[in-house]
Write an enzyme that holds these catalytic residues in place. Structure first.
Site, PDB file in Angstrom:
ATOM      1  N   SER A   7       0.845  -1.194   0.000  1.00 23.73           N
ATOM      2  CA  SER A   7       0.000   0.000   0.000  1.00 23.73           C
ATOM      3  C   SER A   7       0.879   1.242   0.000  1.00 23.73           C
ATOM      4  O   SER A   7       1.642   1.463   0.951  1.00 23.73           O
ATOM      5  CB  SER A   7      -0.896   0.008   1.240  1.00 23.73           C
ATOM      6  OG  SER A   7      -1.387   1.323   1.437  1.00 23.73           O
ATOM      7  N   HIS A  32      -1.120  -1.271  -4.407  1.00 26.24           N
ATOM      8  CA  HIS A  32      -2.388  -0.959  -3.737  1.00 26.24           C
ATOM      9  C   HIS A  32      -2.482   0.548  -3.480  1.00 26.24           C
ATOM     10  O   HIS A  32      -1.592   1.150  -2.873  1.00 26.24           O
ATOM     11  CB  HIS A  32      -2.453  -1.726  -2.412  1.00 26.24           C
ATOM     12  CG  HIS A  32      -3.753  -1.624  -1.697  1.00 26.24           C
ATOM     13  ND1 HIS A  32      -4.861  -2.392  -2.003  1.00 26.24           N
ATOM     14  CD2 HIS A  32      -4.143  -0.837  -0.660  1.00 26.24           C
ATOM     15  CE1 HIS A  32      -5.856  -2.094  -1.186  1.00 26.24           C
ATOM     16  NE2 HIS A  32      -5.461  -1.138  -0.362  1.00 26.24           N
ATOM     17  N   ASP A  34      -4.843   3.554  -1.874  1.00 24.00           N
ATOM     18  CA  ASP A  34      -5.945   3.847  -0.954  1.00 24.00           C
ATOM     19  C   ASP A  34      -6.501   5.240  -1.233  1.00 24.00           C
ATOM     20  O   ASP A  34      -5.826   6.242  -1.012  1.00 24.00           O
ATOM     21  CB  ASP A  34      -5.435   3.772   0.489  1.00 24.00           C
ATOM     22  CG  ASP A  34      -5.129   2.344   0.896  1.00 24.00           C
ATOM     23  OD1 ASP A  34      -6.039   1.502   0.814  1.00 24.00           O
ATOM     24  OD2 ASP A  34      -3.976   2.066   1.285  1.00 24.00           O
ATOM     25  N   MET A  36      -9.196   7.898  -0.153  1.00 21.47           N
ATOM     26  CA  MET A  36     -10.069   8.260   0.983  1.00 21.47           C
ATOM     27  C   MET A  36     -10.592   9.670   0.769  1.00 21.47           C
ATOM     28  O   MET A  36      -9.836  10.554   0.347  1.00 21.47           O
ATOM     29  CB  MET A  36      -9.274   8.214   2.284  1.00 21.47           C
ATOM     30  CG  MET A  36      -8.552   6.898   2.497  1.00 21.47           C
ATOM     31  SD  MET A  36      -7.730   6.857   4.100  1.00 21.47           S
ATOM     32  CE  MET A  36      -6.766   5.361   3.960  1.00 21.47           C
ATOM     33  N   HIS A  65      -8.390   0.864  -3.978  1.00 19.62           N
ATOM     34  CA  HIS A  65      -9.308   0.612  -2.852  1.00 19.62           C
ATOM     35  C   HIS A  65     -10.016   1.926  -2.529  1.00 19.62           C
ATOM     36  O   HIS A  65      -9.404   2.843  -1.985  1.00 19.62           O
ATOM     37  CB  HIS A  65      -8.455   0.106  -1.677  1.00 19.62           C
ATOM     38  CG  HIS A  65      -9.198  -0.066  -0.389  1.00 19.62           C
ATOM     39  ND1 HIS A  65      -8.551  -0.295   0.812  1.00 19.62           N
ATOM     40  CD2 HIS A  65     -10.527  -0.036  -0.087  1.00 19.62           C
ATOM     41  CE1 HIS A  65      -9.447  -0.409   1.777  1.00 19.62           C
ATOM     42  NE2 HIS A  65     -10.652  -0.244   1.267  1.00 19.62           N
ATOM     43  N   MET A  67     -12.361   4.252  -0.439  1.00 19.14           N
ATOM     44  CA  MET A  67     -12.984   4.442   0.886  1.00 19.14           C
ATOM     45  C   MET A  67     -13.679   5.788   0.807  1.00 19.14           C
ATOM     46  O   MET A  67     -13.184   6.801   1.322  1.00 19.14           O
ATOM     47  CB  MET A  67     -11.909   4.409   1.983  1.00 19.14           C
ATOM     48  CG  MET A  67     -11.430   3.007   2.308  1.00 19.14           C
ATOM     49  SD  MET A  67      -9.796   2.988   3.084  1.00 19.14           S
ATOM     50  CE  MET A  67      -8.771   3.014   1.618  1.00 19.14           C
ATOM     51  N   MET A 136     -11.173  -6.227   5.414  1.00 22.92           N
ATOM     52  CA  MET A 136     -10.370  -5.297   6.215  1.00 22.92           C
ATOM     53  C   MET A 136      -9.979  -5.982   7.524  1.00 22.92           C
ATOM     54  O   MET A 136     -10.842  -6.498   8.247  1.00 22.92           O
ATOM     55  CB  MET A 136     -11.139  -4.018   6.533  1.00 22.92           C
ATOM     56  CG  MET A 136     -11.411  -3.102   5.346  1.00 22.92           C
ATOM     57  SD  MET A 136      -9.966  -2.682   4.363  1.00 22.92           S
ATOM     58  CE  MET A 136      -8.950  -1.823   5.568  1.00 22.92           C
ATOM     59  N   ASP A 174      -6.436  -6.753   4.119  1.00 23.29           N
ATOM     60  CA  ASP A 174      -5.781  -5.437   4.150  1.00 23.29           C
ATOM     61  C   ASP A 174      -5.750  -4.888   5.574  1.00 23.29           C
ATOM     62  O   ASP A 174      -6.803  -4.667   6.181  1.00 23.29           O
ATOM     63  CB  ASP A 174      -6.592  -4.499   3.234  1.00 23.29           C
ATOM     64  CG  ASP A 174      -6.009  -3.093   3.128  1.00 23.29           C
ATOM     65  OD1 ASP A 174      -4.955  -2.819   3.734  1.00 23.29           O
ATOM     66  OD2 ASP A 174      -6.636  -2.268   2.432  1.00 23.29           O
TER      67      ASP A 174
HETATM   68  C1  DX5 Z   1      -6.229   1.327   5.575  1.00 26.92           C
HETATM   69  C2  DX5 Z   1      -5.758   0.984   4.190  1.00 26.92           C
HETATM   70  C3  DX5 Z   1      -4.615   0.063   4.126  1.00 26.92           C
HETATM   71  C4  DX5 Z   1      -3.369   0.527   4.830  1.00 26.92           C
HETATM   72  C5  DX5 Z   1      -2.595  -0.678   5.238  1.00 26.92           C
HETATM   73  O1  DX5 Z   1      -7.425   1.993   5.460  1.00 26.92           O
HETATM   74  O2  DX5 Z   1      -6.804   0.404   3.442  1.00 26.92           O
HETATM   75  O3  DX5 Z   1      -4.330  -0.305   2.781  1.00 26.92           O
HETATM   76  O4  DX5 Z   1      -2.565   1.363   4.055  1.00 26.92           O
HETATM   77  O5  DX5 Z   1      -1.497  -0.280   5.990  1.00 26.92           O
HETATM   78  P1  DX5 Z   1      -0.786  -1.246   7.039  1.00 26.92           P
HETATM   79  O6  DX5 Z   1      -0.285  -2.435   6.256  1.00 26.92           O
HETATM   80  O7  DX5 Z   1       0.295  -0.401   7.598  1.00 26.92           O
HETATM   81  O8  DX5 Z   1      -1.831  -1.638   8.043  1.00 26.92           O
HETATM   82 ZN    ZN Z   2      -6.355  -0.439   1.428  1.00 28.06          ZN
END
Ligand code: DX5
Ligand code: ZN
Length: 214
Positions: A7, A32, A34, A36, A65, A67, A136, A174
Site C-alpha cells: 500500500s 495498492h 488507498d 479516501m 481501494h 474508501m 479489512m 488489508d
Molecule cells: C487502511 C488501508 C490500508 C493501509 C494498510 O485503510 O486500506 O491499505 O494502508 O497499511 P498497514 O499495512 O500499515 O496496516
Molecule cells: Zn487499502
C-alpha cells in the site's frame, strides 16, 4: 503463491516515483492505492492527478481501494487509468450489483470490501459476479494499525463460500499484515495481502515482500 500488494499510503510522497519503482522492481504483484474522501473515513488521500503519476511509473497493475461515499463518481474518475481492480465498500453502496456491472463494463475487475464488523455472508449473492473480496483487518482510514485477528475466521468462512460458488474469486486481506500473521492468512485461504507499513518501513523492502510471498 500468496500475492502481495504494497500500500503506497506508507510510501514517502516526496519520493513517490522512487518508492513505486522500488516495490515493482522488488517483485510485488500489485500496487495498492488507498483513495479516501474524508467522509466515509476520517482521512483524505489522493485523487486521479497523483494516481495517474503512479500509474505511469508502476510496472505492476494497480489495485484501487475506494474508501469514499460516492462510489460511482470515483469509479468514473479512476476508470481511465485502467487499474486491474477497483474495490468499493459494501457498507457504503445501496446497489452493489449494479456497480459491479458498471466496473466490469469499464474493463476493470470488480471487488468488494468488508469492514471488520461486516459478515462474509453479505457478499454471498454477489460472489458469482466478483473477481475479489477484500477483508479489512483494521478499521479503514490509516496505515500502521494493529491486525484484528477475527479476520482469520472470516476468511475461512469466505473461503468455503467461494470454493462452492465461485472458485475464481480471490480473497484479499488489508491492514496490519506482516510476517507474524502471513501463515495463518495463507492457511485460511487468503490469496492476496495488502501491506503498507510492514513493507515501506522495512530496511530491506524486497526481503519484506518476499517474506509474504509464501
Ligand atoms: C487502511 C488501508 C490500508 C493501509 C494498510 O485503510 O486500506 O491499505 O494502508 O497499511 P498497514 O499495512 O500499515 O496496516
Ligand atoms: Zn487499502
Amino acid at each position: 503463491m500468496m500475492q502481495v500488494a504494497p500500500s503506497i499510503l506508507s510510501a514517502d510522497f516526496g519520493n513517490l516515483q522512487h518508492d513505486v519503482e522500488e516495490i515493482c522492481n522488488a517483485g510485488c504483484d500489485l500496487v495498492h492505492v488507498d483513495v479516501m474522501d474524508g467522509h466515509f473515513v476520517p482521512n483524505l488521500t489522493i485523487g486521479p492527478v497523483v494516481v495517474s503519476a503512479v500509474a505511469k511509473c508502476a510496472t505492476k497493475p494497480l489495485d484501487i481501494h475506494l474508501m469514499v461515499e460516492n462510489n460511482t463518481f470515483f469509479v468514473e474518475l479512476f476508470a481511465p487509468l485502467q487499474p486491474q481492480y477497483i474495490s468499493f465498500h459494501i457498507e457504503e453502496e445501496k446497489h452493489p450489483h449494479r456497480l459491479i456491472q458498471k466496473i466490469r463494463s469499464l474493463g476493470i475487475k470488480p471487488a468488494i470490501v468488508l469492514n471488520p464488523h461486516t459478515p462474509p455472508e453479505s457478499v454471498e449473492f454477489l460472489l458469482q459476479d466478483l473477481d475479489m473480496v477484500l477483508l479489512m483487518s483494521v478499521n479503514p482510514g490509516f496505515g500502521g494499525q494493529s491486525f484484528i485477528p477475527s479476520v482469520i475466521e472470516k476468511a475461512s468462512r469466505l473461503n468455503e463460500m467461494r470454493n462452492r460458488l465461485n472458485p475464481n474469486c480471490l480473497i484479499e486481506v488489508d491492514g496490519g499484515v506482516s510476517d507474524k500473521n502471513i501463515q495463518s492468512l495463507k492457511d485460511a485461504g487468503v490469496d492476496v495481502v495488502v501491506a503498507g507499513s510492514y513493507v515501506f518501513k522495512h530496511e530491506d523492502r524486497q526481503k519484506a515482500i518476499k517474506s509474504l510471498q509464501i
